[in-house]
Write a protein that holds these residues in place. Sequence first.
Motif, mmCIF file in Angstrom:
data_model
loop_
_atom_site.group_PDB
_atom_site.id
_atom_site.type_symbol
_atom_site.label_atom_id
_atom_site.label_comp_id
_atom_site.label_asym_id
_atom_site.label_seq_id
_atom_site.Cartn_x
_atom_site.Cartn_y
_atom_site.Cartn_z
ATOM 1 N N ALA A 109 -3.567 -10.022 3.755
ATOM 2 C CA ALA A 109 -2.901 -8.724 3.547
ATOM 3 C C ALA A 109 -2.143 -7.485 3.362
ATOM 4 N N THR A 110 -1.031 -7.650 3.414
ATOM 5 C CA THR A 110 -0.338 -6.621 4.020
ATOM 6 C C THR A 110 0.229 -5.654 2.248
ATOM 7 N N LEU A 111 -0.197 -4.619 2.807
ATOM 8 C CA LEU A 111 0.498 -3.429 1.774
ATOM 9 C C LEU A 111 1.746 -2.710 2.514
ATOM 10 N N THR A 112 2.521 -2.185 1.392
ATOM 11 C CA THR A 112 3.649 -1.246 2.055
ATOM 12 C C THR A 112 4.626 -0.466 1.592
ATOM 13 N N TYR A 113 4.519 0.632 1.930
ATOM 14 C CA TYR A 113 4.528 1.828 1.485
ATOM 15 C C TYR A 113 5.786 2.208 1.932
ATOM 16 N N THR A 114 7.157 2.984 0.502
ATOM 17 C CA THR A 114 8.158 2.525 0.449
ATOM 18 C C THR A 114 8.903 4.238 -0.630
ATOM 19 N N ASP A 115 9.248 4.458 -0.470
ATOM 20 C CA ASP A 115 9.792 5.758 -1.614
ATOM 21 C C ASP A 115 8.755 5.977 -2.930
ATOM 22 N N GLY A 116 7.948 6.330 -2.377
ATOM 23 C CA GLY A 116 6.924 6.601 -3.277
ATOM 24 C C GLY A 116 6.039 5.508 -3.916
ATOM 25 N N TRP A 117 6.305 4.454 -3.595
ATOM 26 C CA TRP A 117 5.200 3.022 -4.103
ATOM 27 C C TRP A 117 4.919 2.293 -2.978
ATOM 28 N N TYR A 118 3.809 1.955 -3.738
ATOM 29 C CA TYR A 118 2.473 0.862 -2.419
ATOM 30 C C TYR A 118 3.868 -0.183 -3.169
ATOM 31 N N ALA A 119 3.946 -1.285 -2.135
ATOM 32 C CA ALA A 119 3.714 -3.035 -2.451
ATOM 33 C C ALA A 119 2.341 -3.687 -1.809
ATOM 34 N N CYS A 120 2.027 -4.353 -2.761
ATOM 35 C CA CYS A 120 0.652 -5.082 -2.067
ATOM 36 C C CYS A 120 1.391 -7.145 -2.099
#
Length: 311
Positions: A109-120
């Motif tokens: 399970a990977t959660l990535t924060y980029t430019d105001g968005w969290y992508a899981c």
Amino acid sequence: MTSQLEFAARSAFAQVLTAWRTRRGLSKKQLAASMGYHPSYISHVESLRHHPTFEFACRAEAVLATGSEIIEAYTGCRQAAGGQDPLGHPGYEPSQMLPATIVIEDELATLTYTDGWYACRVERLVRNVGDRPVTTCPVRIDVDRFPDQPGVSRRLYQESPLRLADLDFAAAAGEEPMDVRVSRTSDAYLKLALVFGNARARFPLYPGDQTRVAYSYRVPASQYGQWFQREIRFPTRALTMSLSLPASLGAEVGAEILSYAGIKSFSPTVAEGDGDTVLHTVRMRELLLTSQVRLRWRFALPTPLPAPRAA
């Protein structure tokens, strides 16, 4: 009439079952719920009033992860009975949906924060250890931004509820896209059923088979709390959780496991990620059912607002 050899084999099975149930921190009621049996059935097997069956042994192994000790003990019962499957409780009928039908061999399970968005993104190697095809796989999405302030959280999600249509949600089993059904919804969470099928075909997961299920979604930081959690609702052999955050934001990250034994806090491993990111990772094996693994973080610097959606 039960022979001394059969009685000794059943006693050995009961001892193995009780020892591993205790080792995993499960009550008879909790183990029964995970296996799809009535609690009295577990009690009767442990007290030698009922014979274990092959189905019972397989589901106990799936939940308790004994390294096949349960199966080996059952084999002893079968051999002592002259190679026949000992009779179980005659009134027992398995339910149509059993938690122990699915075993997660490995989850990333990977959660990535980029430019105001969290992508899981979540990838699961799923195996069917039951006796009937599995047609759906349940998924839950939680995004509570203010978990410690229910009033503030309630107002936020009443104004901006979590909706599947806004998440760019996608799921696949192997190379096949999966249909998605919303089974339950609240303002701050969604319960979904990933269907082993789509408009083109149905592809149930048959007994003994395994496949890789992957799903992904994204949520704006204005809705996502600074925590990432996995709830262990199926027997899980291995779990890896990774959090990818910009190094420029100076995040402090901690990890904790919530289980029957209480809360255990620890630090994730830290490594450089792609570009200007830091990767915080935890890796665990043989997790207890109903336990929760959680990553929490806070940023030293303010985070930017999410970029507007493309028209």
